[in-house]
Design an enzyme around this catalytic site. Structure first.
Site, mmCIF file in Angstrom:
data_model
loop_
_atom_site.group_PDB
_atom_site.id
_atom_site.type_symbol
_atom_site.label_atom_id
_atom_site.label_comp_id
_atom_site.label_asym_id
_atom_site.label_seq_id
_atom_site.Cartn_x
_atom_site.Cartn_y
_atom_site.Cartn_z
ATOM 1 C CE1 TYR A 171 -33.671 3.007 27.068
ATOM 2 C CE2 TYR A 171 -32.106 1.449 25.756
ATOM 3 C CZ TYR A 171 -33.441 2.257 25.956
ATOM 4 O OH TYR A 171 -34.437 1.897 24.931
ATOM 5 C CE LYS A 175 -35.982 0.092 27.879
ATOM 6 N NZ LYS A 175 -37.278 0.062 27.779
#
Length: 280
Positions: A171, A175
């Site tokens: 993650y 991002k």
């Protein structure tokens, strides 16, 4: 009053038309829940025509009946080949061969695994939906925006896009990558009248937030890695009674501002929506 009572006075008609979205087409990914649903509702309230894309079914009862005619839903998995391109084609066909706004919201959380434990499956899934799909969506809408020298893209990144202490490596990397893609598109197409910005939500009461809350009961959850990150989460995950938590609609309203002409000189920024969590 539709007309002036005196014909020799200046006539200034009252209007209910919202100039922010009237006559414009927006595409919102991840529209069925959380931030994506909130963005869909807010843009429809500003009279946008909205094409929503999601892998889950959409509940039309979550929209005002008056907005149904300006909303088109297409169900599809954005990580599957050709689905991003198909979604943009459907939006353009439904609303007159134009795309004015793209909001990339669709995303998924990882299981907090670190580099020494992340599986190929989790890495591939998270990067595919959080980074690859948004880039493909941008690639697909840019020809429409370049043709009319105007367009706005907003990518929903995360506080994890600027910090290594928020999530697992998949993650976090996805991002960070999305912020890099945002800056690249902003610079490359700045002279084409196209703006590309990112918002960085903190702990939001949304699908990702619920995933984190329920994660302890998941056998794939990396408890050891989360223990290292939990103190950072605690800085925002326990809102005071006076401030409350960050809502999806607060993020959506920030996106509406970035879409508006009031933000026409804002390009390539990563705007936190986190009540100062990101300054730690």
């Amino acid at each position: 009053m539709l007309y002036n009572t005196a014909p020799d006075k200046l006539f200034i008609p009252q209007t209910a038309v919202d100039p922010l979205g009237f006559g414009k087409v927006a595409i919102v990914t991840g529209c069925a829940s959380g931030i994506g649903l909130a963005v869909t509702q807010v843009l429809l309230a500003h009279q946008f025509q909205v094409c929503g894309l999601d892998v889950a079914e959409f509940d039309y009862q979550l929209l005002r009946e008056a907005d149904h005619g300006r909303f088109h839903f297409h169900r599809g998995d954005l990580t599957a080949p050709g689905v991003c391109e198909e979604g943009v084609r459907i939006a353009a066909h439904a609303f007159g061969s134009r795309v004015d706004v793209l909001v990339n919201v669709a995303g998924m959380m990882d299981n907090f695994h670190s580099a020494d434990g992340v599986s190929d499956d989790i890495w591939d899934k998270v990067v595919a939906i959080n980074l690859t799909a948004p880039v493909k969506m941008m690639r697909s809408v840019l020809p429409f925006m370049k043709a009319k020298k105007d367009g706005v893209i907003v990518n929903v990144a995360s506080t994890a896009g600027m910090s290594g202490a928020i999530a697992g490596i998949a993650y976090t990397s996805s991002k960070h990558g999305l912020i890099g893609a945002t800056k690249n598109v902003a610079w490359r197409f700045r002279n084409d009248g196209i703006r590309c910005n990112a918002v960085l939500p903190g702990a939001v009461d949304s699908g990702v937030g619920k995933t984190i809350a329920a994660g302890r009961n998941n056998e794939l959850w990396d408890s050891e890695a989360f223990a290292e990150i939990e103190p950072v989460h605690a800085l925002q995950a326990r809102p005071s009674e006076s401030t409350g938590s960050i809502t999806a609609h607060e993020v959506a309203k920030t996106i509406a501002f970035l879409v508006s002409d009031q933000a026409r000189t804002i390009n390539g920024v990563s705007l936190p929506v986190d009540k100062a969590w990101g300054v730690v």
